[in-house]
Motif scaffolding. Structure first.
Motif, PDB file in Angstrom:
ATOM      1  N   GLN A  54      38.312  46.341  45.777  1.00  0.00           N
ATOM      2  CA  GLN A  54      38.648  45.665  47.034  1.00  0.00           C
ATOM      3  C   GLN A  54      40.120  45.292  47.097  1.00  0.00           C
ATOM      4  O   GLN A  54      40.778  45.463  48.130  1.00  0.00           O
ATOM      5  CB  GLN A  54      37.782  44.399  47.165  1.00  0.00           C
ATOM      6  N   SER A  55      40.634  44.806  45.999  1.00  0.00           N
ATOM      7  CA  SER A  55      42.044  44.392  46.029  1.00  0.00           C
ATOM      8  C   SER A  55      42.958  45.605  46.196  1.00  0.00           C
ATOM      9  O   SER A  55      43.905  45.572  47.001  1.00  0.00           O
ATOM     10  CB  SER A  55      42.386  43.658  44.725  1.00  0.00           C
ATOM     11  N   ARG A  75      42.147  48.370  47.520  1.00  0.00           N
ATOM     12  CA  ARG A  75      41.905  48.919  48.859  1.00  0.00           C
ATOM     13  C   ARG A  75      42.716  48.148  49.901  1.00  0.00           C
ATOM     14  O   ARG A  75      43.292  48.738  50.822  1.00  0.00           O
ATOM     15  CB  ARG A  75      40.414  48.846  49.183  1.00  0.00           C
ATOM     16  N   ASN A  76      42.768  46.861  49.780  1.00  0.00           N
ATOM     17  CA  ASN A  76      43.572  46.082  50.716  1.00  0.00           C
ATOM     18  C   ASN A  76      45.045  46.448  50.598  1.00  0.00           C
ATOM     19  O   ASN A  76      45.758  46.534  51.614  1.00  0.00           O
ATOM     20  CB  ASN A  76      43.362  44.592  50.452  1.00  0.00           C
ATOM     21  N   GLU A 134      43.780  46.019  57.646  1.00  0.00           N
ATOM     22  CA  GLU A 134      42.843  47.012  58.176  1.00  0.00           C
ATOM     23  C   GLU A 134      43.025  47.197  59.675  1.00  0.00           C
ATOM     24  O   GLU A 134      42.988  48.322  60.189  1.00  0.00           O
ATOM     25  CB  GLU A 134      41.402  46.581  57.871  1.00  0.00           C
TER      26      GLU A 134
END
Lengths: 309, 418
Positions: free
Chosen positions: B31-32, B34-35, A218
């Motif tokens: 989440q995974s 997205r990472n 990020e």
């Protein structure tokens, strides 16, 4: 009745609630909820689509984890199944589905293409090109290939169309740009400062790369979008779904962390503290060029849609 | 190692497909995933650009949808516009009318106040002295004016009766026939050290708004305004009744100058006589008139200077003037008396009927004995106490010679020792 409620009812009724198995009641409820029959999809075809989706992503769970009925319902509830069945109906050549698709998405598609290209003419050309592609005029291995088949209901269909348009436009731009002579050539870097030797520069470059690589995904995304793409804090915040202040704070934290890591890497490379500090004062254009090459070394030629593989 | 790591991320062969990028932009990824997307986006400018362009297109679409309701049919728009504003028109019009009326009234009051203040400031400089107005008791006994303009309407005002004041026609435009032929007035001089102070001059006086300075006697009475009195006078002037008197009665304290000359009221003007009078500063005719005339100093009263600006047929300037109605009397430096019945247009020399050298001419209210009896109707209309109307015709002229002997006259031509 919402799919989740149906799944809950199914579980409470104890009807085929075995983990990993598709519940028939759930499938039927979903089939009716998204009006799949309107686009010519039978319940069996619909169930097969759901099975494919679930198999490809394992209901959004990690590999090897068996999804319960509740998790299945939650997974399907998170999908845009109505858009998905419409896309599948269009891909299968259903006329009603196409009529509905054209009536609903034709003009937004053109507007999105105009917004992306910044030109009415280029936008219409881009939209027409994608529209023809969606209609399945292109063939692969003798079979008609419709990009709509790659849409699996994650995110809205309109968003998918916009992203597809943006992909086409960016790929076209980057491809044609390479064929043109560069108008803006980076000015050659000045002679290295006397106090910064070539060895120190190489150490610095290495230290920067290491520091950037150690940053979380990020933070690296923030650095790239902010410093390389020139996006604003607001744009980045909208993309990530966070507040601008959060983006600003994370950017500040990331730059501070990178600076510390660079100093640490320089010292580890053999420079003392003062020399490392002096090395940080080197001409930043050298580092900028390298960082751009590093972060923007995307291979558009090798781009392949995962769904098209 | 680091370089390998960077290369590993930068030398990616595949980009996320449109669905995954769109799901990333719409925050629909787990989440995974997205990472993973962030990992790729951090090193892939192409995909970052795709996401950015798609988001811009979405924002443009939202903006277009937001503008769509505004592009309804004109008929609907006009109706909606009218419906929206119809409710607002009435209170808006009321508020606007009220604002206009308020501003108009305010401006009128300000104008009146400024006029009153200006008149009050000019009058003391032009004024002559407290002896020019008799006390109210005397005025109450005075003869009815020969002129048919005693302002009976004002006298009938119950408010005026109660307040013991005679209303003033203050807003009447003032006629200055001679002033146009004269040079512009110099700025009024700063009040010099008063010759005498008349703290007990609390007798009645009157104020004529806009009495011409050239009609005044060279002897001047300077009113030293006190703040309190000024404020009260302003307030009263706004109400249409002026209470502050500028000139005290002749029978007031010993400090009253003998040579003070009153301001002649206009033929149709009435004045207010009240019991509350401000303190006055007075100057004798000798000190203010002759001395000022001979020295021509800049500090002499404006009335004296105005008198000196009148050129009489004898070739000399006037040293003392007074007037009543259209009759204007002036004495030159040689002591000759001139009379003008057309407000200074033509002058006739009056045959000398007095001894010595006339040094001062002034106007005084007519003695009770010389006054004609009031008609019954006017007597009934007169205020009961403390007030009286002073008419220009109810005055007499007086001449003072260099031996302080006085002669009086009704018409300015025939003089009788007093």
């Amino acid at each position: 009745m919402a799919p989740t409620e149906s799944a809950a009812n199914a579980m409470s009724a104890g009807i085929d609630a075995r983990p990993g198995a598709m519940n028939r009641i759930l499938v039927e409820e979903l089939w009716r909820a998204c009006e799949a029959s309107s686009w010519g999809l039978s319940d069996d075809e619909f169930e097969q689509i759901l099975v494919d989706l679930a198999t490809a992503q394992n209901f959004g769970l990690a590999e090897g984890v068996v999804a319960t009925l509740h998790q299945q319902a939650a997974f399907f509830h998170g999908l845009c199944l109505a858009d998905m069945v419409l896309a599948r109906g269009c891909a299968s050549g259903n006329e009603r589905a196409w009529e509905h698709f054209v009536g609903k998405y034709r003009q937004p598609l053109i507007r999105a293409a105009v917004a992306i290209t910044g030109s009415e003419t280029l936008g219409r050309d881009l939209a027409d090109q994608l529209y023809a592609e969606l209609y399945g005029l292109t063939e692969r291995d003798g079979a008609r290939r419709c990009p709509l088949l790659s849409y699996r209901g994650r995110g809205s269909l309109m968003g998918w169309l916009r992203t597809t348009l943006a992909q086409r436009h960016v790929d076209h731009y980057r491809r044609t740009r390479r064929e043109e002579p560069l108008e803006e050539v980076d000015a050659p870097a000045d002679d290295p400062a006397p106090q910064t030797t070539a060895h120190e520069l190489s150490l610095l470059e290495l230290a920067v790369k290491e520091a950037v690589a150690k940053q979380p995904a990020e933070e690296r995304y923030l650095l790239a979008t902010y410093y390389l793409d020139g996006q604003t804090l607001k744009q980045i915040a909208q993309a990530l779904g966070v507040h601008e202040a959060t983006v600003s704070r994370k950017l500040q934290r990331a730059t501070g962390a990178i600076r510390k890591l660079v100093l640490k890497n320089l010292e580890r490379g053999g420079l003392d503290r003062r020399a490392a500090q002096d090395a940080l004062g080197a001409d930043p254009r050298d580092l900028d060029v390298n960082l751009k090459k590093l972060l923007q070394n995307s291979q558009t030629e090798a781009f392949q849609e995962q769904a098209a593989r | 190692m680091a370089i390998d790591a960077m290369k590993a991320t930068s030398q990616h062969e595949f980009h996320p497909d449109a669905e995954r990028l769109n799901a990333f932009a719409e925050l629909a990824l787990g989440q995974s995933e997205r990472n993973e997307a962030l990992e790729h986006l951090a090193v892939c400018g192409r995909c970052r650009q795709v996401v950015a362009l798609a988001r811009e297109a979405a924002e443009a679409e939202v903006a277009a949808e937001g503008a769509a309701p505004a592009s309804r049919s004109p008929v609907i728009q006009a109706s909606a516009w009218w419906k929206q504003w119809r409710v607002v028109w009435v209170p808006t019009a009321v508020v606007a009318a009220f604002a206009v009326a308020s501003v108009s009234i305010y401006l009128r009051q300000v104008e009146q106040r400024e006029t009153t203040i200006r008149m009050a400031k000019l009058a003391p400089n032009r004024g002559t002295g407290p002896a020019s107005v008799p006390p109210p008791s005397e005025q109450a006994k005075a003869e009815p004016p020969a002129s048919p303009a005693p302002a009976p309407a004002a006298a009938k005002s119950p408010k005026a009766r109660n307040s013991g004041a005679i209303p003033v026609e203050r807003q009447r435009p003032y006629q200055e026939p001679l002033i146009d032929r004269l040079q512009p007035l110099p700025p009024p001089p700063q009040p010099a050290a008063p010759v005498s102070l008349a703290p007990g001059l609390a007798g009645e006086g009157f104020l004529r708004g806009g009495a011409p300075a050239i009609y005044q006697s060279s002897a001047s009475a300077q009113w030293r305004p006190e703040k309190k009195e000024q404020d009260r006078e302003k307030q009263q002037a706004e109400n249409g009744v002026l209470h502050g008197s500028l000139f005290g009665p002749k029978a007031a304290p010993p400090a009253t100058p003998r040579g003070a000359i009153s301001i002649p009221p206009a033929a149709t003007e009435s004045v207010v006589v009240t019991t509350a009078a401000p303190e006055l500063e007075t100057q004798t005719a000798e000190s203010a008139g002759f001395g000022a005339l001979e020295s021509a100093s800049a500090s002499r009263p404006i009335a004296a200077r105005m008198a000196s600006m009148i050129r009489l047929p004898g070739g000399q300037n006037a040293v003392s003037t007074t007037s009543s109605g259209k009759i204007l009397l002036a004495i030159d430096q040689a002591g000759a008396l001139y009379i003008s019945q057309d407000q200074g247009g033509t002058w006739d020399r009056v045959i000398q009927q007095w001894t010595g050298r006339a040094v001062l001419v002034r106007r005084q209210p007519m003695p009770p004995t010389a006054a004609a009896p009031l008609p019954e109707a006017e007597l009934e209309a007169k205020p009961a106490s403390g007030t009286s109307e002073v008419s220009p015709s109810a005055t007499i002229f007086e001449i003072v010679n260099d031996k302080n002997q006085v002669w009086w006259s009704n018409d300015g031509r025939i003089w009788t020792p007093k």
